[in-house]
Design an enzyme around this catalytic site. Structure first.
Site, PDB file in Angstrom:
ATOM      1  N   ASN A 121       0.879  -1.173   0.000  1.00 41.08           N
ATOM      2  CA  ASN A 121       0.000   0.000   0.000  1.00 41.08           C
ATOM      3  C   ASN A 121       0.916   1.222   0.000  1.00 41.08           C
ATOM      4  O   ASN A 121       1.471   1.576   1.030  1.00 41.08           O
ATOM      5  CB  ASN A 121      -0.893  -0.032   1.249  1.00 41.08           C
ATOM      6  CG  ASN A 121      -1.748   1.212   1.377  1.00 41.08           C
ATOM      7  OD1 ASN A 121      -1.824   2.021   0.452  1.00 41.08           O
ATOM      8  ND2 ASN A 121      -2.399   1.376   2.520  1.00 41.08           N
ATOM      9  N   LYS A 151       0.174   4.235  -0.333  1.00 38.94           N
ATOM     10  CA  LYS A 151      -0.463   5.439   0.217  1.00 38.94           C
ATOM     11  C   LYS A 151      -0.162   6.644  -0.697  1.00 38.94           C
ATOM     12  O   LYS A 151      -0.057   6.466  -1.902  1.00 38.94           O
ATOM     13  CB  LYS A 151      -0.014   5.665   1.662  1.00 38.94           C
ATOM     14  CG  LYS A 151      -0.219   4.403   2.516  1.00 38.94           C
ATOM     15  CD  LYS A 151      -0.081   4.626   3.978  1.00 38.94           C
ATOM     16  CE  LYS A 151      -0.301   3.299   4.707  1.00 38.94           C
ATOM     17  NZ  LYS A 151      -0.276   3.433   6.141  1.00 38.94           N
ATOM     18  N   HIS A 160      -9.644   1.453   4.521  1.00 48.15           N
ATOM     19  CA  HIS A 160      -8.402   1.661   5.271  1.00 48.15           C
ATOM     20  C   HIS A 160      -8.676   2.628   6.429  1.00 48.15           C
ATOM     21  O   HIS A 160      -9.446   3.576   6.274  1.00 48.15           O
ATOM     22  CB  HIS A 160      -7.314   2.212   4.347  1.00 48.15           C
ATOM     23  CG  HIS A 160      -5.973   2.176   4.992  1.00 48.15           C
ATOM     24  ND1 HIS A 160      -5.587   3.114   5.907  1.00 48.15           N
ATOM     25  CD2 HIS A 160      -4.955   1.285   4.915  1.00 48.15           C
ATOM     26  CE1 HIS A 160      -4.372   2.805   6.349  1.00 48.15           C
ATOM     27  NE2 HIS A 160      -3.967   1.710   5.764  1.00 48.15           N
ATOM     28  N   GLU A 181      -7.089   5.018   7.574  1.00 45.21           N
ATOM     29  CA  GLU A 181      -6.836   6.431   7.262  1.00 45.21           C
ATOM     30  C   GLU A 181      -8.028   7.034   6.525  1.00 45.21           C
ATOM     31  O   GLU A 181      -8.367   8.202   6.731  1.00 45.21           O
ATOM     32  CB  GLU A 181      -5.536   6.545   6.434  1.00 45.21           C
ATOM     33  CG  GLU A 181      -4.311   6.268   7.313  1.00 45.21           C
ATOM     34  CD  GLU A 181      -3.121   5.661   6.595  1.00 45.21           C
ATOM     35  OE1 GLU A 181      -3.057   5.722   5.356  1.00 45.21           O
ATOM     36  OE2 GLU A 181      -2.249   5.108   7.294  1.00 45.21           O
ATOM     37  N   GLU A 212      -5.925  -4.668  10.327  1.00 41.20           N
ATOM     38  CA  GLU A 212      -4.881  -3.677  10.573  1.00 41.20           C
ATOM     39  C   GLU A 212      -5.183  -2.922  11.870  1.00 41.20           C
ATOM     40  O   GLU A 212      -5.932  -1.943  11.848  1.00 41.20           O
ATOM     41  CB  GLU A 212      -4.815  -2.675   9.423  1.00 41.20           C
ATOM     42  CG  GLU A 212      -4.498  -3.292   8.083  1.00 41.20           C
ATOM     43  CD  GLU A 212      -3.885  -2.277   7.137  1.00 41.20           C
ATOM     44  OE1 GLU A 212      -2.728  -2.452   6.775  1.00 41.20           O
ATOM     45  OE2 GLU A 212      -4.554  -1.291   6.805  1.00 41.20           O
ATOM     46  N   GLY A 271       2.132   2.278  10.742  1.00 39.72           N
ATOM     47  CA  GLY A 271       3.127   3.339  10.602  1.00 39.72           C
ATOM     48  C   GLY A 271       3.785   3.731  11.913  1.00 39.72           C
ATOM     49  O   GLY A 271       4.462   4.759  11.988  1.00 39.72           O
ATOM     50  N   SER A 316       2.935  -2.077  10.354  1.00 40.07           N
ATOM     51  CA  SER A 316       4.381  -2.184  10.598  1.00 40.07           C
ATOM     52  C   SER A 316       4.929  -3.583  10.332  1.00 40.07           C
ATOM     53  O   SER A 316       5.855  -4.035  11.007  1.00 40.07           O
ATOM     54  CB  SER A 316       4.736  -1.729  12.019  1.00 40.07           C
ATOM     55  OG  SER A 316       4.342  -0.378  12.198  1.00 40.07           O
TER      56      SER A 316
HETATM   57  P1  PGA Z   1       2.534   0.283   7.583  1.00 45.56           P
HETATM   58  O1  PGA Z   1       1.119   0.530   6.897  1.00 45.56           O
HETATM   59  O2  PGA Z   1       3.055  -1.044   7.078  1.00 45.56           O
HETATM   60  O3  PGA Z   1       3.380   1.440   7.147  1.00 45.56           O
HETATM   61  O4  PGA Z   1       2.310   0.251   9.059  1.00 45.56           O
HETATM   62  C1  PGA Z   1       0.224  -0.545   6.682  1.00 45.56           C
HETATM   63  C2  PGA Z   1      -1.065  -0.016   6.113  1.00 45.56           C
HETATM   64  O5  PGA Z   1      -1.533   1.047   6.556  1.00 45.56           O
HETATM   65  O6  PGA Z   1      -1.644  -0.627   5.200  1.00 45.56           O
END
Ligand code: PGA
Length: 251
Positions: free
Chosen positions: A9, A11, A96, A98, A168, A174, A214
């Site tokens: 992803n 982003k 997601h 976010e 998630e 992140g 992460s």
């Molecule tokens: P990350 O993001 O691996 O940077 O923690 C995962 C995601 O939000 O899909």
């Protein structure tokens, strides 16, 4: 039997040239290699057509990170599921955290997006997960169950069978703080049990449930070795081939 999937992803990272370069590098890196999972890259909308053109579609699936909850028309700035499909992309990441948090995507809106994604022959990668406060107050199972029930449980078994889930935990995204393999397995087993109760064993056992938050080269093997963890949704560690390949090769 269900598939193992490692999905990147990106982003809102990489301009078009950088994204095309990364896709090319990944395509090269996978050439001639035996890979034991499906590989997906989730790019910004404007990269989709170029990236889908570059990659070997037998090896890499391309995903959008969102789509509109409307079919077409006067929705300035939106991108429809049909438009996504017309680029050659095969997946859409939906729900997601976010998008839920910053763009106020509700269960109802996500239900519409899932429907349009499926109607256009695309595979939704549907994200679910609790925030830290919910875990600390032991509401995480209820929260995740509601996210699934409220957006997905009106689907027929046939349509549900086309969905990929991604658990998630928001506190792990992140942050460098990964769910422990035991925490991931516990939640994934709970999710699968929830699917068994609604759709039966066959659908539940065929649904891929990815872990995200992460995940990286250092922890992927241990996370993926859990019986109910069928791969990962990878943010930061999908932004370079050096970091992404070891996650793919963790299978
Ligand atoms: P990350 O993001 O691996 O940077 O923690 C995962 C995601 O939000 O899909």
């Amino acid at each position: 039997m269900r598939k193992n999937i490692v999905a990147g992803n990106w982003k809102m990272n990489k301009n078009l040239q950088e994204g095309v370069e990364l896709a090319k590098e990944l395509n090269e890196a996978l050439k001639g290699k035996t890979i034991n999972c499906d590989v997906v890259i989730g790019t910004p909308f404007i990269h989709l057509a170029a990236v889908a053109n570059i990659v070997d579609s037998d090896k890499i699936g391309v995903a959008a990170q969102n789509c509109a909850n409307k079919v077409s028309g006067a929705y300035t700035g939106e991108v429809s599921a049909e438009m996504v499909a017309s680029t050659g992309a095969k997946y859409v990441i939906l729900g997601h955290s976010e998008r839920r948090a910053y763009y106020h995507e509700t269960a109802e809106i996500l239900k519409e997006k899932v429907g349009l994604t499926l109607a256009n022959g695309l595979t939704p990668i549907f994200c679910i997960g609790e925030v830290l406060e919910e875990r600390e107050s032991e509401k995480h199972f209820d929260v995740v169950k509601s996210q699934i029930v409220d957006s997905l449980f009106e689907l027929s078994a046939e349509d549900f069978g086309k969905i990929v889930l991604a658990y998630e935990p928001v506190w792990a995204i992140g942050t460098g703080k990964t769910a422990s393999p035991a925490q991931a397995q516990e939640m994934h087993a709970f999710i699968r049990k929830t699917l068994v109760e609604k759709y039966g064993n066959e659908v539940a056992n065929n649904t891929s449930i990815l872990y995200g938050g992460s995940a990286n080269a250092d922890n992927a093997k241990e996370l993926f070795s859990n019986p109910d963890v069928d791969g990962g949704l990878i943010g930061g560690a999908s932004l370079s081939v050096d970091k992404f390949m070891p996650v793919i090769e963790a299978f």
